[in-house]
Design a protein around this motif. Sequence first.
Motif, PDB file in Angstrom:
ATOM      1  N   ASP B  24       0.807  -1.217   0.000  1.00  0.00           N
ATOM      2  CA  ASP B  24       0.000   0.000   0.000  1.00  0.00           C
ATOM      3  C   ASP B  24       0.844   1.274   0.000  1.00  0.00           C
ATOM      4  N   LEU B  25       1.752   1.343  -0.937  1.00  0.00           N
ATOM      5  CA  LEU B  25       2.684   2.471  -0.963  1.00  0.00           C
ATOM      6  C   LEU B  25       2.101   3.607  -1.803  1.00  0.00           C
ATOM      7  N   SER B  26       1.983   4.783  -1.210  1.00  0.00           N
ATOM      8  CA  SER B  26       1.523   5.951  -1.957  1.00  0.00           C
ATOM      9  C   SER B  26       2.549   7.061  -1.847  1.00  0.00           C
ATOM     10  N   LEU B  27       2.823   7.691  -2.990  1.00  0.00           N
ATOM     11  CA  LEU B  27       3.885   8.693  -3.004  1.00  0.00           C
ATOM     12  C   LEU B  27       3.703   9.566  -4.239  1.00  0.00           C
ATOM     13  N   SER B  28       3.930  10.871  -4.090  1.00  0.00           N
ATOM     14  CA  SER B  28       3.864  11.777  -5.241  1.00  0.00           C
ATOM     15  C   SER B  28       5.238  12.384  -5.478  1.00  0.00           C
ATOM     16  N   LEU B  29       5.587  12.531  -6.749  1.00  0.00           N
ATOM     17  CA  LEU B  29       6.876  13.123  -7.099  1.00  0.00           C
ATOM     18  C   LEU B  29       6.632  14.330  -7.997  1.00  0.00           C
ATOM     19  N   TYR B  30       7.355  15.416  -7.727  1.00  0.00           N
ATOM     20  CA  TYR B  30       7.066  16.692  -8.384  1.00  0.00           C
ATOM     21  C   TYR B  30       8.168  17.100  -9.353  1.00  0.00           C
ATOM     22  N   PRO B  31       7.801  17.922 -10.354  1.00  0.00           N
ATOM     23  CA  PRO B  31       8.806  18.371 -11.325  1.00  0.00           C
ATOM     24  C   PRO B  31       9.895  19.216 -10.651  1.00  0.00           C
ATOM     25  N   GLY B  32      11.102  19.080 -11.152  1.00  0.00           N
ATOM     26  CA  GLY B  32      12.206  19.889 -10.651  1.00  0.00           C
ATOM     27  C   GLY B  32      12.747  19.451  -9.310  1.00  0.00           C
ATOM     28  N   GLN B  33      12.201  18.379  -8.805  1.00  0.00           N
ATOM     29  CA  GLN B  33      12.605  17.950  -7.473  1.00  0.00           C
ATOM     30  C   GLN B  33      13.365  16.626  -7.538  1.00  0.00           C
ATOM     31  N   ILE B  34      14.371  16.517  -6.708  1.00  0.00           N
ATOM     32  CA  ILE B  34      15.072  15.239  -6.610  1.00  0.00           C
ATOM     33  C   ILE B  34      14.635  14.574  -5.312  1.00  0.00           C
ATOM     34  N   THR B  35      14.017  13.420  -5.464  1.00  0.00           N
ATOM     35  CA  THR B  35      13.542  12.715  -4.285  1.00  0.00           C
ATOM     36  C   THR B  35      14.398  11.486  -4.050  1.00  0.00           C
ATOM     37  N   GLY B  36      14.887  11.356  -2.842  1.00  0.00           N
ATOM     38  CA  GLY B  36      15.683  10.186  -2.499  1.00  0.00           C
ATOM     39  C   GLY B  36      14.779   9.086  -1.989  1.00  0.00           C
ATOM     40  N   PHE B  37      15.184   7.857  -2.237  1.00  0.00           N
ATOM     41  CA  PHE B  37      14.379   6.711  -1.817  1.00  0.00           C
ATOM     42  C   PHE B  37      15.304   5.822  -0.990  1.00  0.00           C
ATOM     43  N   LEU B  38      15.063   5.829   0.303  1.00  0.00           N
ATOM     44  CA  LEU B  38      15.969   5.155   1.220  1.00  0.00           C
ATOM     45  C   LEU B  38      15.278   3.999   1.904  1.00  0.00           C
ATOM     46  N   GLY B  39      16.070   3.048   2.282  1.00  0.00           N
ATOM     47  CA  GLY B  39      15.507   1.951   3.056  1.00  0.00           C
ATOM     48  C   GLY B  39      16.571   0.923   3.318  1.00  0.00           C
ATOM     49  N   PRO B  40      16.403   0.140   4.379  1.00  0.00           N
ATOM     50  CA  PRO B  40      17.368  -0.928   4.640  1.00  0.00           C
ATOM     51  C   PRO B  40      17.315  -1.948   3.511  1.00  0.00           C
ATOM     52  N   ASN B  41      18.315  -2.789   3.464  1.00  0.00           N
ATOM     53  CA  ASN B  41      18.305  -3.851   2.458  1.00  0.00           C
ATOM     54  C   ASN B  41      17.044  -4.684   2.582  1.00  0.00           C
ATOM     55  N   GLY B  42      16.450  -5.008   1.458  1.00  0.00           N
ATOM     56  CA  GLY B  42      15.269  -5.865   1.495  1.00  0.00           C
ATOM     57  C   GLY B  42      13.996  -5.139   1.874  1.00  0.00           C
ATOM     58  N   ALA B  43      14.055  -3.806   1.938  1.00  0.00           N
ATOM     59  CA  ALA B  43      12.853  -3.058   2.323  1.00  0.00           C
ATOM     60  C   ALA B  43      11.863  -2.980   1.168  1.00  0.00           C
ATOM     61  N   GLY B  44      12.365  -3.144  -0.047  1.00  0.00           N
ATOM     62  CA  GLY B  44      11.478  -3.100  -1.204  1.00  0.00           C
ATOM     63  C   GLY B  44      11.764  -1.950  -2.157  1.00  0.00           C
ATOM     64  N   LYS B  45      12.913  -1.323  -2.042  1.00  0.00           N
ATOM     65  CA  LYS B  45      13.251  -0.214  -2.939  1.00  0.00           C
ATOM     66  C   LYS B  45      13.273  -0.670  -4.396  1.00  0.00           C
ATOM     67  N   THR B  46      14.067  -1.704  -4.632  1.00  0.00           N
ATOM     68  CA  THR B  46      14.238  -2.159  -6.008  1.00  0.00           C
ATOM     69  C   THR B  46      12.929  -2.689  -6.576  1.00  0.00           C
ATOM     70  N   THR B  47      12.171  -3.410  -5.746  1.00  0.00           N
ATOM     71  CA  THR B  47      10.880  -3.918  -6.207  1.00  0.00           C
ATOM     72  C   THR B  47       9.966  -2.776  -6.618  1.00  0.00           C
ATOM     73  N   THR B  48       9.917  -1.731  -5.788  1.00  0.00           N
ATOM     74  CA  THR B  48       9.078  -0.577  -6.108  1.00  0.00           C
ATOM     75  C   THR B  48       9.497   0.023  -7.443  1.00  0.00           C
ATOM     76  N   ILE B  49      10.790   0.223  -7.594  1.00  0.00           N
ATOM     77  CA  ILE B  49      11.292   0.852  -8.814  1.00  0.00           C
ATOM     78  C   ILE B  49      11.025  -0.029 -10.031  1.00  0.00           C
ATOM     79  N   ARG B  50      11.206  -1.332  -9.871  1.00  0.00           N
ATOM     80  CA  ARG B  50      10.965  -2.228 -11.004  1.00  0.00           C
ATOM     81  C   ARG B  50       9.497  -2.256 -11.407  1.00  0.00           C
ATOM     82  N   MET B  51       8.630  -2.061 -10.437  1.00  0.00           N
ATOM     83  CA  MET B  51       7.210  -1.977 -10.797  1.00  0.00           C
ATOM     84  C   MET B  51       6.915  -0.674 -11.538  1.00  0.00           C
ATOM     85  N   MET B  52       7.656   0.378 -11.172  1.00  0.00           N
ATOM     86  CA  MET B  52       7.418   1.679 -11.794  1.00  0.00           C
ATOM     87  C   MET B  52       7.877   1.720 -13.245  1.00  0.00           C
TER      88      MET B  52
END
Lengths: 313, 307
Positions: B24-52
């Motif tokens: 149930d991850l919800s997140l908005s990203l805005y133009p001109g902005q650099i958003t960092g995506f942090l998390g411990p190993n195995g938190a789901g960063k790569t999975t989220t990105i691969r779905m995107m």
Amino acid sequence: MLNLIQNEWMKLWSKKGTWLMTGLLILAVIGMMGLAKWIDTMESGGSQDWKTNVKQELTYTNESLEGPNLPADMRENFEEDKKVLEYRLEHSIAPLEGSSREKMIMNSSTIGSFVVLLTVIVAAGIVAVEFSQGTIKMLLSRPIKRWKILTSKFVTVNLFGIMLMLLGFAISILAAYLLFPSSGGKELVWNGSEVVTVSVWGKGLYMLLLSFGNVFVTSTFAFMVGSVFRSNGLAIGLSLFIYFTGSTVVMLLSKYEIAKYIVFTHMDLTQYATGYQLIEGITMPFSLAVLAVYIIIFLVISYIVFGKRDVTA
Amino acid sequence: METKPVVELKNLSKTIGSKKIIDDLSLSLYPGQITGFLGPNGAGKTTTIRMMVGLMKISGGDVIIDGKSLKDDFEEGLSKVGVIVENPEMYKYMSGYKNLVHFARMHKGVTKERINEIVNQVGLQNRIKEKVSTYSLGMRQRLGLAQALLHRPKFLILDEPTNGLDPAGIREFRNYLRVIAENEGVSVFVSSHMLSEIELMCDRIAIIQNGKLVDIRDVAGADESHYYIEAFPTASAHDLLVAEGFTVEAFKEGFIINAEKTRIPGIIQQMTAQEMQVFTVQSHRKTLEDQFLEMTGGGQIAESHTK
């Protein structure tokens, strides 16, 4: 779609292996022709008059026809042979010599067996290698649906196969002109109502087309294994194993009805041109239908697995 | 904050077997902005990105990119996205230029001029006709960036982009991202486990743990004025600071207080007046690492170059 095929084609020819394979094919075809020429020169001499040969053959055919328990389709073959042989004597038309230019051109189906090996290698790797090299994630994170990418790869494999067939044919024609003399004779066949002359080029292309069936089926199988298991080696190994053992399997099962429905029985379509059928009671349209079913199954599996797969590290 | 978001993750979920990898991850990203995506190993960063980016199927929810749903209109949605997933694996047996031509053909309207332009931008013009197998890692990263920017994306997704780059390379990369974000209004989404990197690069940080979004915060806001004070006797120092109304936190042998700069001289005066021995008064900057550990409850971080 054209863009995607262009991409696959570019990648294919950027690999050294592809050029090597093409070179090997050219060498193999030349080698095969050279061998035929060498054997021919070794066996030369003692060439009889063609009429004597035809007469001998006619006597043999007549004897066979008198045999008491001759199967119906064999009888038919002998009847046709007889008509052709009688026509030759009547109109004094010599048959083609075994090592004539025309015979070599018509004997184009051997090119197919080389092309199978090479096309299988390409088919096995075209999806699997993208996975093993990690480039798949660059390829699939694009605004293009996966089925389009898979289609472009499948089309490329078959274009490669067709290109190799035509190249092999061109080389063998060239070699035939360089190495073998033209024969004065003609190839004759009974077309159901009369004896007609067979066009050398038509027959050559027809044999080429029939032997492409084998290339198409085997490479589609390799393509499926490659895209399902993502393993290049497995796909090549399995496909070639099947290619070489297929006819043995048919022999073993030939007593049973099921032999009619296994793919190996039908892969070699040239059996309908040469008359050496693996099992009795099958026809060309039946073979084509069975092959079509197998091809569809192979492709459906490939598309479903490739389309649903999660690309992980 | 400003304008409409370029990318919206709406209740994004991923289930593998019976396990919820992303919840149930919800997140908005805005133009001109650099958003960092942090998390411990195995938190789901790569999975989220691969779905995107369409490498993994979405189990639930949706990703909306520039108003187009990835589920309904994959091709339109992804046409605005530039992607570098981990190390950009290029076709090593082809030249850099052919690689770019290859990827250009997969997007609409990328001209030869554009390819040349981007090659110059990433500084590969002298080596672009050579095979990628001869490139150094840094050059491959540049080529990776070039392929991601070819089609002028509105949204750039980078998964661990600085893996294997040397410090100079990282710095150059970081500056380059800034320029793209500011000049072209591109929204950038960077995942990394290198906290210091994220801190220097990003305007905003989203933190994920166990597949759930834990926190989103602005990097600038995270830098409040903290001071570290070490005085003896410790107990009376503590009492004094509490009496003055500061939030006091024990740290090493002293305390950390949250205070404005102007109040510091007064505190020192009071301490000396009460004959306390003041050893240290220094401004204390809470690093992102501290905050990160606070928020994720000390989850394992693979590698940290913060200190």
